[in-house]
Design a protein around this motif. Structure first.
Motif, PDB file in Angstrom:
ATOM      1  N   ARG A 271     -10.040  -5.864  10.736  1.00 20.14           N
ATOM      2  CA  ARG A 271      -9.730  -5.655   9.330  1.00 20.14           C
ATOM      3  C   ARG A 271      -9.160  -4.257   9.115  1.00 20.14           C
ATOM      4  NH1 ARG A 271      -8.233  -8.520   5.047  1.00 20.14           N
ATOM      5  NH2 ARG A 271      -8.619  -7.367   3.111  1.00 20.14           N
ATOM      6  N   ALA A 272      -8.051  -4.165   8.377  1.00 17.09           N
ATOM      7  CA  ALA A 272      -7.404  -2.877   8.124  1.00 17.09           C
ATOM      8  C   ALA A 272      -7.910  -2.306   6.801  1.00 17.09           C
ATOM      9  CB  ALA A 272      -5.888  -3.042   8.087  1.00 17.09           C
ATOM     10  N   ASP A 273      -8.970  -1.504   6.869  1.00 13.37           N
ATOM     11  CA  ASP A 273      -9.548  -0.915   5.660  1.00 13.37           C
ATOM     12  C   ASP A 273      -9.027   0.507   5.491  1.00 13.37           C
ATOM     13  OD1 ASP A 273     -11.068  -0.207   3.488  1.00 13.37           O
ATOM     14  OD2 ASP A 273     -12.888   0.175   4.661  1.00 13.37           O
ATOM     15  N   VAL A 274      -7.765   0.639   5.090  1.00 14.39           N
ATOM     16  CA  VAL A 274      -7.152   1.954   4.909  1.00 14.39           C
ATOM     17  C   VAL A 274      -6.281   1.940   3.662  1.00 14.39           C
ATOM     18  CG1 VAL A 274      -7.103   2.478   7.390  1.00 14.39           C
ATOM     19  CG2 VAL A 274      -5.106   1.442   6.294  1.00 14.39           C
ATOM     20  N   ARG A 275      -6.085   3.131   3.113  1.00 18.41           N
ATOM     21  CA  ARG A 275      -5.058   3.296   2.092  1.00 18.41           C
ATOM     22  C   ARG A 275      -3.818   3.851   2.776  1.00 18.41           C
ATOM     23  NH1 ARG A 275      -5.163   6.286  -3.755  1.00 18.41           N
ATOM     24  NH2 ARG A 275      -3.105   5.552  -4.371  1.00 18.41           N
ATOM     25  N   ILE A 276      -2.653   3.306   2.449  1.00 23.87           N
ATOM     26  CA  ILE A 276      -1.406   3.733   3.072  1.00 23.87           C
ATOM     27  C   ILE A 276      -0.645   4.670   2.130  1.00 23.87           C
ATOM     28  CG2 ILE A 276       0.854   3.003   3.938  1.00 23.87           C
ATOM     29  CD1 ILE A 276      -1.335   2.207   5.799  1.00 23.87           C
ATOM     30  N   VAL A 277      -0.324   5.853   2.656  1.00 18.26           N
ATOM     31  CA  VAL A 277       0.627   6.750   2.003  1.00 18.26           C
ATOM     32  C   VAL A 277       1.741   6.999   3.009  1.00 18.26           C
ATOM     33  CG1 VAL A 277       1.032   8.974   0.911  1.00 18.26           C
ATOM     34  CG2 VAL A 277      -1.184   7.840   0.627  1.00 18.26           C
ATOM     35  N   ALA A 278       2.955   6.633   2.664  1.00 18.17           N
ATOM     36  CA  ALA A 278       4.092   6.826   3.560  1.00 18.17           C
ATOM     37  C   ALA A 278       4.994   7.921   2.987  1.00 18.17           C
ATOM     38  CB  ALA A 278       4.875   5.524   3.716  1.00 18.17           C
ATOM     39  N   ALA A 279       5.811   8.499   3.857  1.00 15.53           N
ATOM     40  CA  ALA A 279       6.709   9.568   3.424  1.00 15.53           C
ATOM     41  C   ALA A 279       8.020   9.474   4.179  1.00 15.53           C
ATOM     42  CB  ALA A 279       6.070  10.937   3.642  1.00 15.53           C
ATOM     43  N   THR A 280       9.076   9.954   3.531  1.00 16.15           N
ATOM     44  CA  THR A 280      10.387   9.936   4.176  1.00 16.15           C
ATOM     45  C   THR A 280      11.274  11.016   3.585  1.00 16.15           C
ATOM     46  OG1 THR A 280      12.340   8.562   4.653  1.00 16.15           O
ATOM     47  CG2 THR A 280      11.283   8.241   2.520  1.00 16.15           C
TER      48      THR A 280
END
Length: 485
Positions: A271-280
């Motif tokens: 199970r992927a229990d994470v919050r995703i913050v992406a940057a570019t």
């Protein structure tokens, strides 16, 4: 005629009380105004308004301190906070204290009216505002209008798990935004894990993200947990997401859709229990159009976009940042240095292609290498490799040095850049833009007052705003702007 709603305005500035009161009355609201916290308490005891609009700095205390107390008794009351302390801390404190909205001063009366209307609509739906303490140790610095927009978005997303896509040039502080979102949110006690896509060999990105089992590929001597597992319960920051190879994009999209993944070479579902913050620092929409980035993944990541301004777009923050970096250098054991106004003027005139990171590195070099306690214009000139000009008129060295610095930058862009016949128009446009922006900011966005101050008419100013593509917030019209503490 029945009033559209009862509004209570709290501000110690009589002019603001008058202007705001009249503007809201013209919208059909019944408005009462008071000047202090004690007057506010008295007014609340006599009857509850439909919306409360309050300043932060008041003669007898901090307006934000009273917000949780009011909401404890009246949880459905929309509270709009106004403040001239335009920092991320204030924006987050206001939101986390339960305020319905936060508006930095100077504010536009139409924007305030929209916030009031939104508060009334929320109150009619019977929503309740949540309150929570907030850590005031924050990584972002700046009080410019450009940063105020960033603060407001951060303040609104810290309490949920929506995916955030941070865009901006290299060195603007994208990871600092990700850390602020993590440190201020409910996942703050869990890990913050960062992965830079551009720094990982393409063939190893999937193993870095999802982990791998022993024997999954040559050299895999044991099982290794990937970043998704390492960040369990916390935040996974995916930097330079535009450099992710297409096959890894497909796997990441599957995880975002299902919330599950398997390790490379494994079969057990995790199970992927994470919050995703992406940057570019790339234009992902353009990459999607060109086939270099999956459209469906782009929309999955771009749920809450945050665009970080380049340092040249927030020059009024440079002095604050420079002094902060000198203080931090002293905390790290370097000599404590101070910087004079002549040096600040040169910093504000510099192009900063490396953005905030470049400024921080420059301040650390100056702290380490400058002989005197005070850093002056000559130190900045030496570090930025700007030659001193003999016979400069007193009071104008900063401007002349800035022009020389810009010429050096242009010359470095390409061969013959200084001789292509466009130099005059280019330099004039670059000087004119910050002048117009600075004067508009000085006069609270009021075009008429800014034009008069510069000695031009309003129509000329409007034409230059269009020619130079200077954006003005909607509703900014002469005579409709409010300033103050």
């Amino acid at each position: 005629m029945t009033a559209a709603g009862r509004i209570l305005v709290v501000d110690d500035d009589a002019a603001i009380r008058t202007v705001v009161g009249e503007a809201l009355r013209r919208k059909g609201y019944e408005v009462a105004t008071v000047a202090s916290l004690s007057d506010l308490r008295t007014a609340l005891a006599k009857g509850l308004p439909d919306v409360l609009v309050t300043d932060v700095v008041l003669p007898d205390g901090d307006g934000l301190d009273l917000v949780p107390q009011i909401l404890a008794e009246h949880p459905a009351l929309p509270i709009i906070v106004l403040s001239a302390r335009n920092t991320l801390s204030t924006a987050v404190r206001a939101t986390e204290a339960g305020a319905f909205d936060y508006l930095p001063k100077p504010f536009d009366l139409d924007v305030l009216a929209q916030a009031v209307a939104g508060g009334l609509a929320r109150a009619r739906r019977g929503s309740e505002a949540a309150t929570e303490d907030v850590d005031d140790s924050l990584p972002l610095i700046g009080r410019s209008p450009a940063m105020q927009g960033v603060y407001r978005v951060i303040a609104r997303v810290v309490s949920n798990d929506l995916t955030v896509l941070v865009s901006g040039e290299s060195g603007t502080g994208k990871e600092l935004v990700a850390r602020a979102i993590h440190d201020l949110g409910p996942r703050r006690g869990a890990p913050f894990v960062a992965l830079n896509m551009a720094a990982i060999p393409r063939e190893l990105i999937e193993a870095e993200l999802f982990g791998h089992e022993r024997g999954a590929f040559t050299g895999a001597a044991s099982r290794v947990a990937g970043k998704f597992e390492q960040a369990a319960g916390g935040t996974l920051f995916l930097d330079e997401i535009g450099d992710m190879p297409m096959d890894a994009q497909t796997r990441l999209l599957r995880v975002l859709q299902s919330g599950e993944f398997t390790t490379v070479g494994g079969s057990r579902t995790i199970r992927a229990d994470v919050r995703i913050v992406a940057a570019t620092n790339k234009d992902l929409a353009a990459q999607v159009a060109g086939g270099g980035f999956r459209e469906d993944l782009f929309y999955r990541l771009n749920v809450v976009p945050i665009a970080l301004p380049a340092l040249r777009e927030r020059r009024q923050d440079i002095a604050l940042l420079a002094r902060h970096f000198l203080d931090r250098a002293a905390e790290d054991g370097l000599p404590h240095k101070r910087i004079d106004e002549g040096a600040i003027a040169l910093l504000e005139a510099h192009g900063w292609p490396g953005n905030v990171r470049e400024l921080e590195n420059l301040m650390r070099r100056l702290a380490a290498l400058s002989r005197d306690e005070w850093i002056g214009a000559q130190d900045i000139q030496a570090m930025l490799k700007v030659a001193a000009v003999d016979g400069m008129a007193a009071g104008t060295p900063g401007l002349k040095a800035a022009v020389l610095a810009r010429l050096t930058e242009i010359e470095g862009e390409r061969a013959g850049a200084l001789d292509d016949g466009t130099l005059y128009d280019r330099i004039i446009a670059e000087v004119e833009r910050p002048l117009i922006v600075a004067m508009l900011e000085r006069h609270g966005g009021n075009q008429l007052r800014a034009a008069r101050a510069m000695g031009i008419n309003r129509n000329t100013l409007r034409k230059r705003l269009d020619d130079l593509a200077i954006d003005m917030p909607e509703g900014r019209r002469p005579g409709r702007d409010v300033d103050g503490e």
